[in-house]
Scaffold this active site. Structure first.
Site, PDB file in Angstrom:
ATOM      1  N   CYS A   1      11.077  -6.562  -8.030  1.00 38.33           N
ATOM      2  CA  CYS A   1      11.668  -7.355  -6.935  1.00 38.33           C
ATOM      3  C   CYS A   1      10.670  -7.356  -5.791  1.00 38.33           C
ATOM      4  CB  CYS A   1      12.998  -6.762  -6.494  1.00 38.33           C
ATOM      5  SG  CYS A   1      14.138  -6.373  -7.849  1.00 38.33           S
ATOM      6  N   ALA A   2       9.584  -8.092  -5.955  1.00 43.98           N
ATOM      7  CA  ALA A   2       8.391  -7.881  -5.133  1.00 43.98           C
ATOM      8  C   ALA A   2       8.430  -8.522  -3.749  1.00 43.98           C
ATOM      9  CB  ALA A   2       7.152  -8.381  -5.888  1.00 43.98           C
ATOM     10  N   GLY A   3       9.199  -9.614  -3.562  1.00 46.14           N
ATOM     11  CA  GLY A   3       9.149 -10.306  -2.281  1.00 46.14           C
ATOM     12  C   GLY A   3       9.651  -9.458  -1.124  1.00 46.14           C
ATOM     13  N   PRO A   4       9.017  -9.570   0.061  1.00 51.34           N
ATOM     14  CA  PRO A   4       7.902 -10.462   0.405  1.00 51.34           C
ATOM     15  C   PRO A   4       6.511  -9.884   0.119  1.00 51.34           C
ATOM     16  CG  PRO A   4       8.685  -9.380   2.381  1.00 51.34           C
ATOM     17  CD  PRO A   4       9.595  -8.921   1.273  1.00 51.34           C
ATOM     18  N   GLY A   5       6.427  -8.683  -0.473  1.00 49.87           N
ATOM     19  CA  GLY A   5       5.135  -8.218  -0.953  1.00 49.87           C
ATOM     20  C   GLY A   5       4.593  -6.952  -0.341  1.00 49.87           C
ATOM     21  N   GLY A   6       5.330  -6.299   0.542  1.00 53.21           N
ATOM     22  CA  GLY A   6       4.809  -5.105   1.198  1.00 53.21           C
ATOM     23  C   GLY A   6       4.531  -3.965   0.241  1.00 53.21           C
ATOM     24  N   LYS A   7       5.552  -3.532  -0.487  1.00 52.82           N
ATOM     25  CA  LYS A   7       5.359  -2.427  -1.437  1.00 52.82           C
ATOM     26  C   LYS A   7       4.442  -2.855  -2.578  1.00 52.82           C
ATOM     27  CE  LYS A   7       9.902  -0.344  -0.518  1.00 52.82           C
ATOM     28  NZ  LYS A   7      10.492  -1.468   0.246  1.00 52.82           N
TER      29      LYS A   7
ATOM     30  N   GLU B   1       8.939 -12.016  -8.695  1.00 51.88           N
ATOM     31  CA  GLU B   1       9.798 -12.494  -7.610  1.00 51.88           C
ATOM     32  C   GLU B   1      10.491 -13.768  -8.079  1.00 51.88           C
ATOM     33  OE1 GLU B   1      11.994 -13.564  -4.641  1.00 51.88           O
ATOM     34  OE2 GLU B   1      11.004 -11.589  -4.652  1.00 51.88           O
TER      35      GLU B   1
ATOM     36  N   CYS C   1      17.031   0.176   0.413  1.00 48.97           N
ATOM     37  CA  CYS C   1      16.983   0.467   1.846  1.00 48.97           C
ATOM     38  C   CYS C   1      18.419   0.563   2.361  1.00 48.97           C
ATOM     39  CB  CYS C   1      16.203  -0.615   2.585  1.00 48.97           C
ATOM     40  SG  CYS C   1      15.837  -0.145   4.293  1.00 48.97           S
TER      41      CYS C   1
END
Length: 508
Positions: free
Chosen positions: A317-323, A342, A440
């Site tokens: 679940c990559a969006g928006p890409g921070g991790k 994503e 989170c």
């Protein structure tokens, strides 16, 4: 809700240049009170900093916008300098965080239900209330400037109502208002909701969350207060690609929890060249810790010669890409390959933009439903991050509007998706590989209940010690975040978002 200590001291129109270097407004010589001024002398223009805060609140209320996305655009549109930008930021976020308490106070000062007010008038009243009750802004300045804002952008008629209501608000300080509002309230949850400006259901959920993760329910007051603290910007230098030298020169101090992190409070972080290049990023220390914990957990030798080159990693679940970007940088150092998935095309575009700072040969992006990942990649990945969509109850300090936008029903609606994503991940991970389930949110229905349900459905899964994994990648080595093999970070304990981590190993 308690006043912030780092808020502006006085208030004047921007053109008078009364704000200091931190955006706080300096004291001025005494001037005639608002009521002593002739009508022609009263403020009729909107102070740009207050106008920015008002625009943010209107976008949140009217368009369901996110404050962190609207605020920078509005600051740039009105060309605020550093001082005014600091004032606008505190005013907008403070009014959003305190909305519950301020609305309870305003309801005592308005002769009609608040939902009968024009929404723009209500937002202006919230801005005025925050200045009067939680910022070191003299009452005459808060009144004059808020009424001037209303006169400029709403109209003369509503400005008279706003003036009258805010005069009633100014008659008491915040503590006195809270005391009156809670004097006859015997329910502890309702008292806490008014005092600390949280919906009642979230207060109850956070109390349950503390107990579920092995902490005392008596910590609820500290947790609610931490939600109302303005968070310091957390930075991360991508391993092997970035450094914090420029940030340190600009005033950043090294983070105390995780390697390669820093705390930045020197204004617009977007002015740093390393941030614009993407090799230094804004990312909460909790997010950094869970990504590093997944990358660092020992899963044994993966090749015949004992090396770990060639591992395949997945951010489901990559969006928006921070991790995903931090994982890609770690993969680049370790000879691994990352696939970032994503489902939404516009968010997949953000993921690609974030990953541009990492050499392209170590990552790829898939646009598709994460629940179908195992159809295309069964038994494929060595490490998988499932940063599942959740209510975000662990990030209320960074997303102040979320507390008023979320509903209790959201927890149940998200639960089925969280379980489906985690089941898809354990189908896509190799035997011996590890899945990190991350939210989170500390809510037990989104954390331990999801993990327990998935473990009951499969006999080839086992929990690893997530608390020990976090300790292994932390600078302190003793976060005290673990409970029954899962781990929970907390704003009031770790000064991070309330990140949950479970590490699930698929048995060989």
């Amino acid at each position: 809700m308690t006043p912030q200590n780092n808020t502006p001291q006085n208030s004047a129109p921007r053109n008078n240049k009364q704000r200091n270097e931190k955006g706080h407004e300096r004291s001025r010589p005494a001037v005639r009170s608002r009521t002593a001024q002739a009508p022609g002398q009263r403020t009729r223009a909107a102070d740009p900093a207050r106008l920015v805060a008002f625009e943010v609140l209107r976008a949140v209320s009217e368009d369901d916008a996110y404050a962190n996305l609207v605020l920078p655009k509005s600051i740039r549109k009105h060309q605020l300098d550093k001082r005014d930008a600091g004032f606008a930021t505190e005013l907008a976020y403070g009014a959003l965080r305190g909305q519950g308490t301020y609305d309870a106070i305003l309801a005592k000062c308005v002769d009609r239900p608040l939902d009968k007010l024009d929404p723009a008038v209500l937002d202006a009243l919230r801005i005025g209330a925050h200045q009067l009750l939680a910022m070191r802004v003299p009452p005459h300045a808060a009144l004059d400037q808020t009424v001037g804002l209303a006169r400029a952008v709403i109209g003369a008629g509503p400005s008279a109502l706003i003036n009258a209501v805010l005069r009633k608000v100014a008659a008491r300080d915040l503590d006195s208002w809270v005391e009156e509002l809670t004097r006859d309230e015997t329910d502890a949850t309702r008292r806490a909701a008014i005092e600390h400006s949280h919906p009642e259901w979230i207060v109850r959920a956070l109390r349950q969350s503390l107990v579920a993760h092995g902490r005392s329910v008596e910590e609820i007051t500290d947790l609610l207060k931490a939600d109302n603290d303005a968070p310091v910007v957390n930075l991360v230098a991508l391993p092997g690609l970035g450094n914090l030298d420029e940030a340190r020169e600009a005033g950043a101090v090294d983070g105390e929890l995780v390697e390669g992190s820093a705390l930045y409070s020197a204004g617009d972080v977007g002015r740093l060249d390393s941030v614009r290049a993407g090799t230094t990023r804004v990312q909460d220390a909790g997010s950094q810790l869970v990504a590093r914990a997944l990358a660092g957990v020992d899963i044994g030798d993966r090749t015949a010669d004992g090396s770990r080159d060639g591992e395949q990693w997945l951010d489901l679940c990559a969006g928006p890409g921070g991790k995903a970007t931090l994982l890609a940088a770690l993969a680049n150092e370790r000879g691994a390959i990352l696939l970032a998935n994503e489902p939404a095309e516009h968010r997949a575009k953000l993921v690609r933009q974030a990953l541009d700072a990492v050499p392209g040969e170590v990552w790829d992006v898939r646009t598709g439903d994460g629940r179908t990942i195992a159809n295309q990649y069964p038994d494929t990945f060595d490490r998988i991050l499932v940063d599942a969509p959740c209510t975000g109850l662990g990030a209320l300090r960074r997303r102040p509007e979320s507390r008023w936008r979320r509903k209790p029903s959201d927890v149940g609606e998200l639960g089925s998706l969280q379980r489906e994503l985690l089941l898809a991940a354990v189908d896509a991970v190799k035997a011996g590989g590890v899945v990190a389930y991350v939210t989170c949110s500390p809510h037990p229905a989104e954390t331990t209940a999801v993990v327990s349900d998935v473990l009951r459905q499969r006999n080839d899964l086992e929990l690893l010690d997530a608390g020990a994994a976090l300790d292994a990648v932390s600078l302190t080595g003793n976060l005290e975040a673990g409970h029954e093999l899962t781990a929970q970070l907390w704003p009031h304990i770790h000064a991070t978002d309330a990140m949950f981590l479970a590490l699930i190993r698929r048995k060989p």
